[in-house]
Design a protein around this motif. Structure first.
Motif, PDB file in Angstrom:
ATOM      1  N   ASP A 134      -8.397  15.224  -7.353  1.00 29.98           N
ATOM      2  CA  ASP A 134      -9.677  15.906  -7.541  1.00 29.98           C
ATOM      3  C   ASP A 134      -9.479  17.264  -8.201  1.00 29.98           C
ATOM      4  OD1 ASP A 134     -11.139  13.820  -6.471  1.00 29.98           O
ATOM      5  OD2 ASP A 134     -11.056  14.621  -4.429  1.00 29.98           O
ATOM      6  N   LYS A 154      -4.439   7.978  -5.840  1.00 36.68           N
ATOM      7  CA  LYS A 154      -5.084   9.290  -5.719  1.00 36.68           C
ATOM      8  C   LYS A 154      -4.233  10.123  -4.783  1.00 36.68           C
ATOM      9  CE  LYS A 154      -9.333  11.680  -4.545  1.00 36.68           C
ATOM     10  NZ  LYS A 154     -10.717  11.525  -4.094  1.00 36.68           N
ATOM     11  N   ALA A 193      -5.336   7.364  -1.533  1.00 38.36           N
ATOM     12  CA  ALA A 193      -6.102   6.165  -1.886  1.00 38.36           C
ATOM     13  C   ALA A 193      -5.479   5.482  -3.101  1.00 38.36           C
ATOM     14  CB  ALA A 193      -7.550   6.521  -2.192  1.00 38.36           C
ATOM     15  N   HIS A 194      -5.858   4.193  -3.261  1.00 42.36           N
ATOM     16  CA  HIS A 194      -5.499   3.421  -4.453  1.00 42.36           C
ATOM     17  C   HIS A 194      -6.753   3.275  -5.303  1.00 42.36           C
ATOM     18  CE1 HIS A 194      -1.475   1.702  -3.896  1.00 42.36           C
ATOM     19  NE2 HIS A 194      -1.729   1.776  -2.601  1.00 42.36           N
ATOM     20  N   ALA A 195      -6.576   3.291  -6.604  1.00 41.05           N
ATOM     21  CA  ALA A 195      -7.665   2.980  -7.529  1.00 41.05           C
ATOM     22  C   ALA A 195      -7.062   2.109  -8.623  1.00 41.05           C
ATOM     23  CB  ALA A 195      -8.280   4.242  -8.104  1.00 41.05           C
ATOM     24  N   GLY A 196      -7.074   0.805  -8.411  1.00 45.67           N
ATOM     25  CA  GLY A 196      -6.414  -0.105  -9.342  1.00 45.67           C
ATOM     26  C   GLY A 196      -4.909   0.054  -9.235  1.00 45.67           C
ATOM     27  N   SER A 237       0.835  -1.197   0.000  1.00 49.74           N
ATOM     28  CA  SER A 237       0.000   0.000   0.000  1.00 49.74           C
ATOM     29  C   SER A 237       0.869   1.246   0.000  1.00 49.74           C
ATOM     30  CB  SER A 237      -0.909   0.008   1.226  1.00 49.74           C
ATOM     31  OG  SER A 237      -1.641   1.209   1.269  1.00 49.74           O
ATOM     32  N   ARG A 272      -3.428   2.872 -10.131  1.00 52.84           N
ATOM     33  CA  ARG A 272      -3.152   4.302  -9.952  1.00 52.84           C
ATOM     34  C   ARG A 272      -3.348   4.697  -8.486  1.00 52.84           C
ATOM     35  NH1 ARG A 272      -6.118   8.045 -13.992  1.00 52.84           N
ATOM     36  NH2 ARG A 272      -7.796   7.656 -12.555  1.00 52.84           N
TER      37      ARG A 272
END
Length: 158
Positions: free
Chosen positions: A132, A152, A145-148, A97, A150
Motif C-alpha cells: 500500500d 502483498k 495476502a496473495h493476489a494471483g 501459501s 504476487r
C-alpha cells in the motif's frame, strides 16, 4: 542384425524427445491407473534398442540379444512408469501459501510493484510483490495476502 534394434531405439528416442518437449502423448488416456505412460514407453523402447544393439554387437547369439533387450525394456518401463506416476501424484499444482512469511525487499516496493526474497521452505526465488505504501530496498517485509502470483507485503516491525 542390428537394424531392428536401431530402428526401435530411434523411435523410442524420438518419442522421448516429443514427450519431454510437448508433454506425455498418452497422458489423456486413463488406462491402468496411470501405468500407461508415453514417457515410460519411450524409455522402454530406447532401452530395448540400446540393449539389443550392444548385446548383438558383442557377439552373442541373436536370441540372447532379444531376451536381454526385452527383459531390460520391461524393467525400464516399470521403473520409469512408477517414477512418472509418483512425480505426478506429488505435484498438486497448488502453490503453498506465503502469508505470514517474512523476507527482504530486493527492490523498492510500492503500489506498482517490486520484488521480495522470502525466508520460507521452498522459497528459492524472488517473488513479485506490492504494498500500500512505499517500502525501501533492503527492508524486512512480511506477507499479508496473495493476489494471483504476487504477494502483498507490509514493512516488518520485528
Amino acid at each position: 542384425m542390428l537394424l531392428p534394434f536401431l530402428i526401435v531405439g530411434g523411435i523410442g528416442l524420438a518419442l522421448l524427445v516429443v514427450s519431454l518437449v510437448i508433454g506425455d502423448v498418452l497422458d489423456h488416456f486413463e488406462l491402468g491407473d496411470g501405468m500407461i505412460s508415453g514417457t515410460a514407453l519411450s524409455v522402454a523402447l530406447t532401452v530395448f534398442g540400446a540393449a539389443g544393439a550392444i548385446t548383438a554387437s558383442s557377439g552373442l547369439d541373436l536370441v540372447w540379444a532379444y531376451v536381454l533387450a526385452i527383459g531390460l525394456a520391461i524393467a525400464a518401463y516399470v521403473v520409469s512408469a512408477l517414477t512418472v506416476r509418483s512425480l505426478a501424484a506429488s505435484s498438486d499444482g497448488v502453490p503453498a501459501s506465503a502469508v505470514g512469511l517474512t523476507g527482504v525487499a530486493t527492490s523498492e516496493i510500492g503500489a506498482a510493484g517490486g520484488e521480495v526474497s522470502l525466508d520460507g521452505p521452498g522459497e528459492l526465488e524472488r517473488r513479485l510483490a506490492f504494498a500500500d505504501g512505499s517500502i525501501p530496498d533492503g527492508a524486512r517485509v512480511r506477507v499479508v495476502a496473495h493476489a494471483g502470483s504476487r504477494v502483498k507485503v507490509v514493512a516488518d516491525r520485528d
